[in-house]
Design a protein around this motif. Sequence first.
Motif, PDB file in Angstrom:
ATOM      1  N   LEU A   7       0.858  -1.176   0.000  1.00 56.43           N
ATOM      2  CA  LEU A   7       0.000   0.000   0.000  1.00 56.43           C
ATOM      3  C   LEU A   7       0.895   1.228   0.000  1.00 56.43           C
ATOM      4  N   PHE A   9       1.921   4.925   0.347  1.00 53.00           N
ATOM      5  CA  PHE A   9       1.470   6.037   1.186  1.00 53.00           C
ATOM      6  C   PHE A   9       1.092   7.259   0.366  1.00 53.00           C
ATOM      7  N   HIS A  11      -0.081   7.522  -2.697  1.00 49.45           N
ATOM      8  CA  HIS A  11      -1.163   7.379  -3.673  1.00 49.45           C
ATOM      9  C   HIS A  11      -2.338   8.268  -3.269  1.00 49.45           C
ATOM     10  N   GLN A  13      -5.539   8.001  -3.673  1.00 41.65           N
ATOM     11  CA  GLN A  13      -6.643   7.262  -3.043  1.00 41.65           C
ATOM     12  C   GLN A  13      -6.289   6.873  -1.605  1.00 41.65           C
ATOM     13  N   THR A  14      -5.027   6.528  -1.370  1.00 44.62           N
ATOM     14  CA  THR A  14      -4.587   6.174  -0.021  1.00 44.62           C
ATOM     15  C   THR A  14      -4.737   7.369   0.913  1.00 44.62           C
ATOM     16  N   GLN A  15      -4.368   8.533   0.454  1.00 41.65           N
ATOM     17  CA  GLN A  15      -4.474   9.741   1.279  1.00 41.65           C
ATOM     18  C   GLN A  15      -5.915  10.002   1.709  1.00 41.65           C
ATOM     19  N   PHE A  31       2.668   1.278   5.972  1.00 40.41           N
ATOM     20  CA  PHE A  31       2.590   1.509   4.531  1.00 40.41           C
ATOM     21  C   PHE A  31       3.780   0.835   3.883  1.00 40.41           C
ATOM     22  N   PRO A  90      -7.681  -1.913   1.138  1.00 44.39           N
ATOM     23  CA  PRO A  90      -7.065  -1.237  -0.013  1.00 44.39           C
ATOM     24  C   PRO A  90      -5.605  -1.645  -0.164  1.00 44.39           C
ATOM     25  N   SER A  92      -2.137  -1.256  -3.155  1.00 43.22           N
ATOM     26  CA  SER A  92      -1.583  -0.839  -4.450  1.00 43.22           C
ATOM     27  C   SER A  92      -1.364  -2.071  -5.316  1.00 43.22           C
ATOM     28  N   LEU A 113      -5.997   1.820  -6.881  1.00 45.89           N
ATOM     29  CA  LEU A 113      -5.906   0.831  -5.813  1.00 45.89           C
ATOM     30  C   LEU A 113      -6.761  -0.387  -6.124  1.00 45.89           C
TER      31      LEU A 113
END
Length: 181
Positions: A7, A9, A11, A13-15, A31, A90, A92, A113
């Motif tokens: 995953l 950090f 990205h 969508q991750t934020q 992450f 979620p 990556s 994601l």
Amino acid sequence: MCGRFHLGFSHKQTQKIIRDIPDEQRIQLHFGDIFPDTVAPVISAEETFAARWGFGRFAEKGMLINARAETVTEKQTFRKSFLERRCLIPASGFYEWDRNKKKFYFSRKDGNLIYLCGFYRIEDSIPRFVILTKPATPPVVQHHDRIPVIAEDAVKYRYLTDMYFASDYILNDPLIKLNCR
């Protein structure tokens, strides 16, 4: 069988997902490469929160990190959690190893994601999750015999909220185009 995922950090969508997690839980998040027994973001129908990967085993050492989609409703260890507490994890991308221990990384071709289907329960006041797997599809089948069940964007909410839909989906989810490297 999914034994590690990634995953990123940074990205976008991750934020967004991180912002939805309560402040006191954010400091626990990991992450990069996520290993069993580490804490990662999890999305349920009600909230986004931090959870540890793997259910503890009652009589044995180690933990259960995956559940077979084909038998999840038959296994007493998993049935109630799957029926009542489904979640999305979620990622990556995820890793699989072939018989020669060569590692392969799989991610979405569009760079977005991946949402791994799973479920969770609370153990000693700590949320813990398990990832659902199914027989491998291309391109994973060339390297490994299992693959995580992946929720398409259009069905994420239904997977989380509709038990009948989720039970069918995990056995018949469509092929999502993945990159392999």
